[in-house]
Design a protein around this motif. Structure first.
Motif, mmCIF file in Angstrom:
data_model
loop_
_atom_site.group_PDB
_atom_site.id
_atom_site.type_symbol
_atom_site.label_atom_id
_atom_site.label_comp_id
_atom_site.label_asym_id
_atom_site.label_seq_id
_atom_site.Cartn_x
_atom_site.Cartn_y
_atom_site.Cartn_z
ATOM 1 N N ASN A 301 0.824 -1.212 0.000
ATOM 2 C CA ASN A 301 0.000 0.000 0.000
ATOM 3 C C ASN A 301 0.864 1.269 0.000
ATOM 4 N N LYS A 305 1.000 3.900 -3.232
ATOM 5 C CA LYS A 305 0.597 5.303 -3.105
ATOM 6 C C LYS A 305 1.735 6.234 -3.496
ATOM 7 N N ASP A 309 0.473 8.014 -6.583
ATOM 8 C CA ASP A 309 -0.194 9.152 -5.942
ATOM 9 C C ASP A 309 -1.664 8.865 -5.643
ATOM 10 N N CYS A 310 -1.987 7.619 -5.419
ATOM 11 C CA CYS A 310 -3.327 7.244 -4.961
ATOM 12 C C CYS A 310 -3.219 5.861 -4.340
ATOM 13 N N SER A 311 -4.164 5.518 -3.491
ATOM 14 C CA SER A 311 -4.131 4.210 -2.842
ATOM 15 C C SER A 311 -4.711 3.153 -3.774
ATOM 16 N N ASP A 314 -8.470 3.492 -3.840
ATOM 17 C CA ASP A 314 -8.964 4.605 -4.663
ATOM 18 C C ASP A 314 -8.973 4.230 -6.145
#
Length: 318
Positions: A301, A305, A309-311, A314
């Protein structure tokens, strides 16, 4: 050979545009490629457009430029990694990759790897092809044998006919159609079989040149990406070189061996999460992480990210 299924993308009269505008459009949709104009003119006949095929990106590239190349520095610059399935519609396109030179004519297909240097030759003659952008790691990791890059499929080859038919069907299928995920998976499986080599051969003993050692190392990484045994020591032993030599080779790319493997695995996980979002992947995020080579979900994780630049959640949902 008439390609009636693709007649929509073969207008009788093509527009003309300035070279810089055409080149900028190509780079915006395909990544860091370097076109070379014909010396006598800076006007290009043709165009570049993006088409959705059952949720998969297809780019039409038509032009009468001299050549288009992608070098190692370009690969490092944009980080885009796809396999390009090229379907030639008009004219001739010459491809130079892995030391192999091939030319495709209307109706013929070829598979090109954007993660390796490549050059397209046109010599100022008009060429028009469709380029299907395929998720590279997803295509490679689920195939136990090698996929033959830069191998030409003749227009009358049954596999070439099947691939053209599949792409045609996808071009007439919306991304929201419930059949779209199945068509994407069918195309990937068809490509794996269409470009499988006639016989499986072990990699040759690596040459002493850094570039060729790197090429073999990347082949090993792609082929064994999800295996727990994959590590810098394992790669060095397979290549018959020291760990130090391997590390120095990868340092020339501006990365470490470990970070290169991690990046490849993250891209694979990202492709699978996109498939989850599109409905063709039913695994959980944790299962996707494990299947992509990550044993620690928290570490996965964090790395995901930082890289995108996002999980993962997401991306899967949004």
């Amino acid at each position: 050979m008439q390609l009636q299924e693709f007649r929509t993308w073969m207008p009788e009269i093509w527009g003309r545009t300035c070279f810089d505008e055409w080149a900028g459009r190509l780079q915006s949709v395909c990544g860091s490629f370097n076109p070379q104009p014909v010396r006598e003119t800076d006007i290009v006949r043709g165009g570049t457009s993006v088409i959705s095929a059952a949720g998969m990106e297809v780019v039409q590239v038509a032009a009468d430029v001299h050549a288009v190349s992608r070098e190692q520095r370009d690969i490092r610059l944009d980080g885009r990694e796809h396999m390009f399935l090229l379907l030639q519609l008009e004219g001739t396109c010459g491809i130079e990759q892995f030391g192999r030179q091939t030319a495709i004519t209307p109706g013929e297909c070829i598979l090109v790897d954007s993660a390796r240097p490549v050059k397209f030759h046109f010599d100022g003659l008009f060429s028009n092809h469709l380029s299907v952008h395929l998720p590279r790691q997803l295509l490679l990791c689920e195939h136990i044998h090698e996929i033959e890059i830069s191998h030409r499929l003749a227009a009358d080859d049954p596999m070439s006919i099947m691939l053209r038919a599949l792409v045609t069907k996808m071009l007439h299928t919306s991304a929201t159609d419930h059949r779209a995920p199945h068509l994407r998976q069918l195309l990937l499986q068809a490509i794996r079989n269409a470009f499988a080599p006639a016989s499986f051969e072990q990699s040759a003993i690596p040459n002493e040149r850094c570039e060729e050692r790197l090429e073999l190392a990347q082949v090993l990484i792609d082929r064994h990406l999800t295996e727990s045994a994959l590590s810098p020591h394992w790669i060095a032993s397979k290549l018959g070189i020291s760990l130090r030599t391997l590390q120095v080779d990868f340092a020339s790319l501006g990365v470490t061996v470990t970070s290169f493997i991690r990046d490849r695995r993250l891209r694979l996980a990202r492709d699978r999460l996109v498939e989850m979002r599109c409905g063709s992947e039913t695994a959980t995020i944790a299962e996707i992480a494990l299947a992509s080579g990550f044993n620690d979900i928290s570490y996965f994780n964090r790395c995901f990210k930082k890289a995108f630049d996002c999980s993962p959640t997401d991306l899967a949902r949004n």
